[in-house]
Design a protein around this motif. Structure first.
Motif, mmCIF file in Angstrom:
data_model
loop_
_atom_site.group_PDB
_atom_site.id
_atom_site.type_symbol
_atom_site.label_atom_id
_atom_site.label_comp_id
_atom_site.label_asym_id
_atom_site.label_seq_id
_atom_site.Cartn_x
_atom_site.Cartn_y
_atom_site.Cartn_z
ATOM 1 N N UNK A 119 -27.853 -41.437 54.943
ATOM 2 C CA UNK A 119 -28.407 -40.394 54.064
ATOM 3 C C UNK A 119 -28.594 -39.068 54.815
ATOM 4 N N UNK A 120 -28.318 -39.077 56.118
ATOM 5 C CA UNK A 120 -28.472 -37.857 56.913
ATOM 6 C C UNK A 120 -27.104 -37.265 57.246
ATOM 7 N N UNK A 121 -27.089 -35.950 57.477
ATOM 8 C CA UNK A 121 -25.847 -35.261 57.812
ATOM 9 C C UNK A 121 -25.321 -35.665 59.178
ATOM 10 N N UNK A 124 -26.827 -33.790 62.681
ATOM 11 C CA UNK A 124 -28.138 -33.990 63.283
ATOM 12 C C UNK A 124 -27.994 -34.529 64.706
ATOM 13 N N UNK A 210 -39.780 -30.433 63.192
ATOM 14 C CA UNK A 210 -39.138 -30.856 61.943
ATOM 15 C C UNK A 210 -38.178 -32.015 62.155
ATOM 16 N N UNK A 271 -33.121 -31.204 54.703
ATOM 17 C CA UNK A 271 -32.652 -29.928 54.166
ATOM 18 C C UNK A 271 -31.146 -29.918 53.988
ATOM 19 N N UNK A 286 -31.260 -43.592 46.081
ATOM 20 C CA UNK A 286 -29.887 -43.445 45.584
ATOM 21 C C UNK A 286 -28.936 -44.354 46.377
ATOM 22 N N UNK A 291 -25.464 -49.067 46.470
ATOM 23 C CA UNK A 291 -24.739 -49.979 47.363
ATOM 24 C C UNK A 291 -25.447 -51.300 47.632
ATOM 25 N N UNK B 1 -34.611 -25.698 63.943
ATOM 26 C CA UNK B 1 -34.100 -27.065 63.804
ATOM 27 C C UNK B 1 -34.754 -27.754 62.613
ATOM 28 N N UNK B 2 -33.968 -28.513 61.926
ATOM 29 C CA UNK B 2 -34.512 -29.331 60.840
ATOM 30 C C UNK B 2 -33.517 -30.439 60.565
ATOM 31 N N UNK B 3 -34.000 -31.490 59.966
ATOM 32 C CA UNK B 3 -33.114 -32.599 59.633
ATOM 33 C C UNK B 3 -32.242 -32.210 58.438
ATOM 34 N N UNK B 4 -30.946 -32.330 58.623
ATOM 35 C CA UNK B 4 -29.993 -32.023 57.557
ATOM 36 C C UNK B 4 -29.653 -33.318 56.832
ATOM 37 N N UNK B 5 -29.675 -33.255 55.511
ATOM 38 C CA UNK B 5 -29.320 -34.452 54.742
ATOM 39 C C UNK B 5 -27.803 -34.578 54.643
ATOM 40 N N UNK B 6 -27.360 -35.738 54.207
ATOM 41 C CA UNK B 6 -25.949 -35.939 53.868
ATOM 42 C C UNK B 6 -25.705 -35.211 52.548
ATOM 43 N N UNK B 7 -25.120 -34.024 52.651
ATOM 44 C CA UNK B 7 -24.991 -33.174 51.454
ATOM 45 C C UNK B 7 -24.042 -33.746 50.410
ATOM 46 N N UNK B 9 -24.380 -36.400 49.007
ATOM 47 C CA UNK B 9 -25.217 -37.007 47.968
ATOM 48 C C UNK B 9 -25.482 -36.028 46.831
ATOM 49 N N UNK B 10 -25.483 -34.731 47.162
ATOM 50 C CA UNK B 10 -25.777 -33.726 46.134
ATOM 51 C C UNK B 10 -24.604 -33.554 45.167
ATOM 52 N N UNK B 12 -23.140 -36.014 43.650
ATOM 53 C CA UNK B 12 -23.192 -37.032 42.603
ATOM 54 C C UNK B 12 -23.846 -36.420 41.378
ATOM 55 N N UNK B 15 -27.086 -39.627 36.958
ATOM 56 C CA UNK B 15 -27.871 -40.766 37.366
ATOM 57 C C UNK B 15 -26.966 -41.975 37.355
ATOM 58 N N UNK B 118 -16.325 -47.636 54.453
ATOM 59 C CA UNK B 118 -16.795 -47.178 55.768
ATOM 60 C C UNK B 118 -15.773 -47.362 56.873
ATOM 61 N N UNK B 138 -18.779 -43.660 43.599
ATOM 62 C CA UNK B 138 -19.950 -43.030 44.208
ATOM 63 C C UNK B 138 -20.064 -43.325 45.696
ATOM 64 N N UNK B 139 -19.605 -44.498 46.136
ATOM 65 C CA UNK B 139 -19.636 -44.765 47.572
ATOM 66 C C UNK B 139 -18.672 -43.827 48.308
ATOM 67 N N UNK B 142 -20.389 -40.279 48.388
ATOM 68 C CA UNK B 142 -21.395 -40.246 49.449
ATOM 69 C C UNK B 142 -20.764 -40.099 50.833
#
Lengths: 411, 411
Positions: A119-121, A124, A210, A271, A286, A291, B1-7, B9-10, B12, B15, B118, B138-139, B142
């Motif tokens: 779920x993370x980029x 990171x 963060x 973010x 999600x 999955x 610095x900040x944790x970047x999400x797996x973009x 996912x955005x 999708x 629901x 994967x 969706x997999x 992601x």
């Protein structure tokens, strides 16, 4: 055109350490069929499921055989009946408030700690303690976050935080910024623990930088000393920076039964590239709904019995039994003059190899001469070189026999 | 610095379809608490586990309560006792030779079909039939293989292969080269099947184009007609180009129990960037040993009983029961003048909406007026628009009642 593989898999240097051990042990056993080998390598329990768990498990299996009580698909996140038991028994008594939608039931902490990175980029920066449970590292190698392994045995883009005799196995805060931090305390493999004050430094670091802490608390049931936190959420502010992984494998003997859970507080955010915050809880939800299809209903029912008074009584007896083994191992090896760590708040004993042997040399010596299987420390990372892990999960009889055999070696 | 999400996912858009359905149904039920809603939406079974399965399951649970027979970690790939039953009963009688290390036991075909991507690179071109089981799509979203969704409701980099009335729901070979091809037959959601000749065209295509087919055979137990292949390995040459997914959910009622398996033949290879071949079986083995810890021992034992004569007898009765429901649904809807597909080799019935309604309009009409829940076809992809899926998994009584209610509507 041809199908291209995920080339990151080619960056994984070693066999999964436990497979390598199994192969060596199997070869030794084949060459020496009459030798009675005592396995103290893999962290697998030996005591049976508590009677209360077996009873509830059996009942639930019968329910599945009757159309009136049969259950099909359950919620991917787990049934509320189990989630509520977890919150009520594992968290509320320590003053930790969790909402049901912050707890995700799964079939194993190995799966969850392996899958969470999805779920993370990919950009990171990931930090791990060294030595470390291989799943944290290898799941990130597979995803492409680590780059290749250098000559020093370290993946180039991974930040390693050494935990050795020199720092008393207490990880020091990173000197370069990191985003994701895997911490496991009581620690696998070193068996050492962090005090509340020590863990609070990491929570503060994560808040200031963060970062997100991925906290593996699979061994919390073995904590014997006060001032060792059972949950990272005992530390103020941790809800904003920490995911916690728990398992029923090591407390209730579920290694072959499979049930675990992960806590993802609603406050946690990550973010996107434009700096917009997103709920980590939603992302994990999600991931799991897409999955994963939930844990078997009878197993979730059985797990509830872990929290019954009868279940708790038997679990405590088993843990006492294992911790008695841990003491025997510690004392025996210390009497031989070896330097020994862990085994006080953990079922793992981390032994410094004698005579400047490397980990695999000591492994082979113990296998060949004492017919005892440990786990070479170097298998857990470069800073594990020169150590060997023993576990307290065997029977008392085998543990005593193993120590007797080791005592006869000329170490 | 900040944790970047797996973009990714955005990207999708919707629901997860079944959650959306649940929300609408829950709202309707709350607004109309006295109405008896009949659920024919989610593909969940209702018949209990076979008695033979319950017995074996119970026995294995008791074993876990006794130190002498207790089992801890098993092989991540599954126990040989189950793998051998699968090979002996599901494959050997059809002339298919499989080695034990080609079969991987898991906790669900949803997990396996979600995780399989994967091990492949991100640059492979992925093809899916349309409509399609959302997990395949969706997999890949992601993972970052699809890019964003365009205005046409299609992810830009995904190749969609329409299956509609126009082509009799038989997917046509792609006109641009594709690397990974998801096929599910008997199909979810359309309920239609491919003959051996039709499937052989796909195997030939994959062989000529060095593609890999990800073949989901979760519904093979519902096949009633000859000349419909139960396994893709009935087709010559398929071992070199196909992975097959199977599940015990829909034949033995394991949706709430969780057991499935995936076949990865040794012949299958993918390539790295330099053109070197790599074993797909090894990659999947690596994925599973690193991120999965095997299926619960009692469940694997219980699954063996699926293959016992008593187990088979009960399973066949259940499938006959569901397929009788399927006939009732087909006949009732055809009598109303609706165009109906599937339900012959599959528990799914795919209904063309009347009066040019769209899928969600027909869904809402059936919910509001007949209190019957279907699944809007458009939830499975753009080519599912104008269809609705009904399942045969409810009780006979409810199925008849639902058809009676629908018959009274002015369609």
């Amino acid at each position: 055109m041809a199908v291209i593989i995920n080339e990151n898999y080619l960056l994984i240097k070693s066999n999964y350490i436990f497979s390598e051990i199994n192969q060596r042990v199997e070869k030794y056993q084949n060459d020496n069929p009459d030798v009675d080998i005592i396995r103290m390598g893999i962290g697998d329990v030996t005591r049976p499921l508590p009677r209360a768990v077996v009873e509830k498990f059996t009942e639930a299996v019968q329910e599945m055989g009757d159309a009136k009580s049969f259950r099909g698909y359950g919620p991917e996140q787990g049934y509320d009946f189990l989630i509520n038991e977890i919150i009520k028994n594992d968290y509320a008594p320590r003053g930790i408030d969790l909402a049901p939608d912050e707890v995700f039931i799964s079939d194993g902490a190995k799966c969850d700690t392996g899958n969470i990175q999805e779920i993370f980029g990919l950009l990171n920066t990931v930090a791990v303690t060294d030595p470390v449970y291989p799943v944290y590292v290898e799941s990130n190698v597979m995803a492409g976050r680590t780059g290749p392994m250098g000559d020093d045995g370290r993946y180039q883009k991974l930040v390693y935080i050494p935990c050795t005799e020199d720092n008393g196995f207490v990880p020091e805060l990173p000197t370069t910024p990191v985003d994701l931090i895997y911490l496991c305390f009581p620690n696998n493999p070193t068996g050492t623990a962090l005090t509340k004050e020590q863990l609070a430094q990491w929570v503060d670091y994560a808040r200031e930088n963060n970062s997100i802490i991925l906290f593996d608390a699979a061994y919390e049931a073995y904590i014997r000393e006060d001032n060792i936190p059972h949950s990272i959420y005992e530390i103020e502010g941790a809800r904003e920076v920490a995911i916690e992984f728990r398992s029923f494998s090591k407390n209730a003997g579920f290694t072959g039964t499979r049930c675990a859970f992960t806590v993802v507080p609603q406050e946690l955010v990550g973010f996107d590239g434009e700096g917009n915050p997103h709920s980590i809880n939603s992302l994990w939800n999600r991931r799991q709904t897409t999955k994963f299809n939930g844990v078997s209903y009878p197993i979730q029912m059985a797990t509830c019995a872990v929290y019954s008074p009868e279940g708790q009584k038997e679990i405590n007896e088993s843990i006492d039994y294992y911790m008695n083994n841990a003491s025997i191992i510690r004392n025996s090896l210390e009497n031989l003059g070896l330097r020994v760590y862990g085994g006080i708040n953990s079922p793992y004993i981390w032994v410094k190899t004698p005579q400047a042997m490397d980990s695999w040399q000591f492994f082979d010596l113990l296998l060949d001469e004492a017919h005892v299987v440990g786990t070479p420390g170097v298998g857990f990372g470069p800073s594990g070189e020169g150590y060997l892990r023993l576990t307290a999960f065997n029977t008392l009889e085998n543990t005593e026999k193993a120590m007797e055999r080791i005592s006869k070696l000329n170490l």
